[in-house]
Design an enzyme around this catalytic site. Structure first.
Site, PDB file in Angstrom:
ATOM      1  N   ASP A  29       0.863  -1.170   0.000  1.00 20.34           N
ATOM      2  CA  ASP A  29       0.000   0.000   0.000  1.00 20.34           C
ATOM      3  C   ASP A  29       0.906   1.227   0.000  1.00 20.34           C
ATOM      4  O   ASP A  29       2.122   1.130   0.209  1.00 20.34           O
ATOM      5  CB  ASP A  29      -0.948  -0.006   1.196  1.00 20.34           C
ATOM      6  CG  ASP A  29      -2.284   0.660   0.872  1.00 20.34           C
ATOM      7  OD1 ASP A  29      -2.285   1.584   0.042  1.00 20.34           O
ATOM      8  OD2 ASP A  29      -3.312   0.273   1.446  1.00 20.34           O
ATOM      9  N   ALA A  30       0.336   2.398  -0.252  1.00 27.21           N
ATOM     10  CA  ALA A  30       1.134   3.603  -0.476  1.00 27.21           C
ATOM     11  C   ALA A  30       2.059   3.900   0.696  1.00 27.21           C
ATOM     12  O   ALA A  30       1.600   4.100   1.822  1.00 27.21           O
ATOM     13  CB  ALA A  30       0.206   4.786  -0.735  1.00 27.21           C
TER      14      ALA A  30
END
Length: 748
Positions: A294-295
């Protein structure tokens, strides 16, 4: 420890002998920097405060069109050098083809780019939020909306969506409940698989299909306190029985990518969790695609306190089985030196690159890197047939929670209708969370939908009454005056779109702002009040449930919100949706879910039982609940055998009759309870459902077949076992009501 292995034929399809030899040949030609580039995804840089601008976009302070118009750096030099393999946030056929042409024609090896985007519930045609879609219990239609999302996104140059979110959650405080299928593992697994099939189809290389991504791996929905990004701590049994099956179903459906979760699981951040990413995902589930972070989650491992710096976090992530770094260039900056000095084996890097290239081949990007053009994009977005499906999906997502004295459906020829509330004439908030490519101007408001539904002589008047939050622009007097002059009041209240979704946890689940006060003022007029809820999670609405005439749970329904709500309010569509997440009476009950484990002192009349002293233990509305404009009678439950072996099967039949005065559709639900087991089991678990359409007076036999293998569980040694004993069967309209029977599983 013995874990059940599942058939993964769809995963094996990703291994194609000719492609594998081409992949190995490419890897043999690649420099270290080119290899790491394939594991790197970044987004276009904005000339300005990027994080601030993205926040404004997600929160709706600037439109997607304004964002698109901003000058961007698309990192063309990095693409040209072959050190960038994927980009997020690139939308539009022209720019995606322009960047792809650089990769194919100007980079040394001509490896195509992979463009990703959050296409969560539609690209331009916005469908209901996933939680709402799940309330339809309509797997075919859910698959269809994902297919249309794929068509529109692929026409705009997108190859990959970060969906479906298959996290099970039992806590409506958690904002991302809006993005999933609710609290039940069985239903969530089926819906997750349907969405994967809709996005990817049978042939992922087709120009109108996109790569799906099962997220967030794993147990992200179990965040302590319902607070996003928070820690998760649970037994391995709960992990494997409740939270992992939807990921297994997605893998079995052929999903090409997984996304790791932000949270730590039992003390190990999922980003660097080798048990999840290798032991479970690769070895037990046979997953052949790749995992993306995820980011910025790799760098956040340092903040977790699990790694001393980004370099260590990058090493742990790659060794654990995480192939692609999303959006912050951590791998690009921190891997090469560690590989050069031997801290990370080159074979590990090569295997990660192999998995990314395998997916690009599977997408057909090497043979057809330019999968769209401007003409295709313009013809595909918001096509009339897409909008038609959006209306149907919105209709089926609506759940009727209350209908006192059958006030609904409303007559179309009423003299005057007062439409009141801050969400009645609002386009933007109907889109819901993660609809950044949607255009609010295309949204049909609730007010417009009502105006379109009634007869031409019916007068529809409107007053906002108050804002969603805060005390500004309150005008109860104007709303009450219109209400007094009208035959019925339709009050449209709830949450704004940014109150659910990522980073939108709430610790108060009441109607925000002064909206409940507005309802009370309207109620005092003595006129019938029909409440239409617009929200991204279950809310605590006990006052409304007790006092208003009707409650329509409409969620955030997307582009066709108003038309679908008008269809239901005035009887052009008979509501059939059922809740997939429990509505608590009070936030103090949370987490609350229907399939909770048995306790030695279940709630009873005496004091010393499991209950509250200041409120009910039961929810306001249970899982599976939803009313219709007609009535259904359940009768004659029949179980095929009172005893069955593990090699046998059990069939359950009931008779369902439409006893009302209009045609309708009922979602018949089957639940099982394992009465005695070597581990405490849930009070009941959903094991089947059927959608049954009946004309007035019509009866049908509804038949279920119970899979014996579904009756098992993980014991204390984490062996999956199926124990003999008594099982109770419940068939009914929701998780609290219905017919009851039993059978015994015999043998060792």
């Amino acid at each position: 420890m013995i874990i059940v292995m599942v058939e993964m034929a769809m995963q094996e399809k990703m291994i194609v002998e000719g492609q594998e030899s081409k992949i190995n040949e490419l890897i043999g030609k690649m420099t270290l920097e080119e290899k790491v580039g394939q594991l790197t995804q970044i987004v276009p840089s904005l000339y300005g405060a990027f994080e601030e601008i993205i926040t404004k976009l997600v929160e709706g302070e600037i439109s997607y069109q304004e964002f698109q118009a901003m000058e961007k750096n698309y990192h063309k030099d990095e693409i040209r050098e072959g050190i960038l393999g994927s980009m997020g946030g690139v939308t539009g056929a022209e720019i995606s083809n322009e960047l792809q042409k650089i990769a194919i024609e100007e980079s040394r090896l001509g490896i195509p780019m992979l463009f990703g985007l959050d296409v969560i519930h539609g690209y331009k045609t916005i469908f209901p939020i996933p939680l709402a879609e799940a309330c339809s219990w309509d797997l075919d239609l859910i698959e269809k909306t994902a297919e249309i999302s794929a068509k529109e996104a692929s026409a705009a140059g997108i190859h990959w969506t970060y969906a479906p979110m298959v996290d099970i959650t039992r806590d409506p405080r958690w904002g991302r409940i809006a993005e999933g299928a609710g609290e039940d593992t069985y239903l969530g697994s089926l819906i997750g698989a349907a969405r994967v099939k809709g996005f990817q189809g049978d042939d992922l290389s087709g120009s109108q299909r996109i790569l799906a991504c099962a997220k967030h791996f794993a147990a992200y929905g179990g965040a302590v306190g319902g607070r996003d990004y928070n820690t998760v701590d649970m037994s391995l049994q709960t992990l494997h029985e409740v939270y992992l099956p939807p990921f297994e179903a997605a893998a079995k459906a052929g999903v090409g990518t997984f996304m790791s979760a932000f949270n730590d699981l039992n003390g190990i951040p999922c980003t660097v969790n080798s048990y999840l990413l290798t032991d479970v995902l690769r070895e037990q589930l046979g997953f052949k695609g790749f995992v993306v972070s995820d980011a910025n989650s790799i760098a956040e491992v340092v903040v977790h306190g699990e790694s001393v710096d980004r370099k260590e976090a990058s090493k742990k992530a790659l060794l654990a089985g995480l192939e692609m770094d999303m959006s912050h260039g951590t791998y690009q900056q921190d891997l090469p030196e560690q590989i050069k000095n031997g801290d990370i084996p080159i074979d590990v890097l090569d295997e990660a690159v192999r998995r990314v290239l395998r997916v690009k081949f599977h997408l057909g990007l090497f043979d057809n890197p330019y999968r769209t053009n401007k003409d295709m994009e313009e013809k595909t977005l918001l096509a009339p047939e897409h909008v038609e499906v959006a209306r149907e999906m919105a209709q089926r997502s609506i759940v009727l929670l209350k209908n006192e004295d059958n006030i609904l459906p409303l007559k179309k020829n009423l003299k005057k209708i007062a439409v009141v509330g801050p969400l009645a004439d609002n386009q933007k908030e109907m889109l819901g969370t993660w609809a950044i490519t949607g255009d609010p101007e295309e949204v049909v408001t609730v007010l417009s939908g009502i105006q379109s539904a009634v007869d031409k002589d019916t007068v529809v008047v409107y007053s906002k009454g108050c804002e969603v939050i805060g005390n500004e622009n309150m005008d109860f007097d104007a709303a009450v005056q219109l209400a007094n002059e009208s035959d019925v009041i339709v009050a449209v209240v709830g949450e704004s779109a940014d109150m659910s979704g990522e980073a939108s946890s709430r610790m108060d689940l009441n109607l925000p702002g002064r909206q409940e006060d507005l309802l009370k003022a309207l109620h005092q007029t003595g006129k019938p009040v029909v409440v239409v809820l617009i929200n991204g999670r279950p809310l605590t609405i006990p006052w409304a449930a007790e006092n208003v005439s009707a409650i329509v749970e409409a969620w955030q329904l997307g582009t066709q919100s108003g038309n679908a709500i008008g269809d239901v309010l005035f009887g052009d569509y008979n509501p059939s949706g059922k809740l997939v997440a429990t509505f608590p009476y009070s936030v103090g009950q949370v987490p609350i879910y229907y399939n909770h484990p048995k306790t030695g002192r279940p709630a009873g009349k005496i004091k010393f039982t499991s209950k509250y002293i200041d409120g009910p233990s039961q929810p306001l509305y249970p899982f599976g609940y939803g009313l219709s404009y007609t009535t259904f009678e359940y009768d004659n439950l029949h179980i095929s055998s009172s005893e069955v072996t593990k090699e046998g099967k059990v069939t359950v039949n009931i008779e369902l009759k439409n006893t009302g005065d209009r045609a309708g559709e009922e979602i018949v639900q089957l639940y099982i309870s394992d009465v005695v087991a070597s581990r405490v089991r849930p009070v009941k678990e959903l094991k089947g459902f059927k959608k049954v359409a009946l004309q007035t007076g019509e009866s049908k036999t509804v038949r279920f077949e119970i899979e014996i293998k579904s009756l098992g569980f993980y014991n204390v040694a984490m062996d999956y076992i199926i124990e003999p004993g008594l099982f109770k069967v419940f068939v009914g309209p929701n998780s609290k009501e219905g017919l009851e029977g039993e059978f015994t599983l015999v043998g060792n």
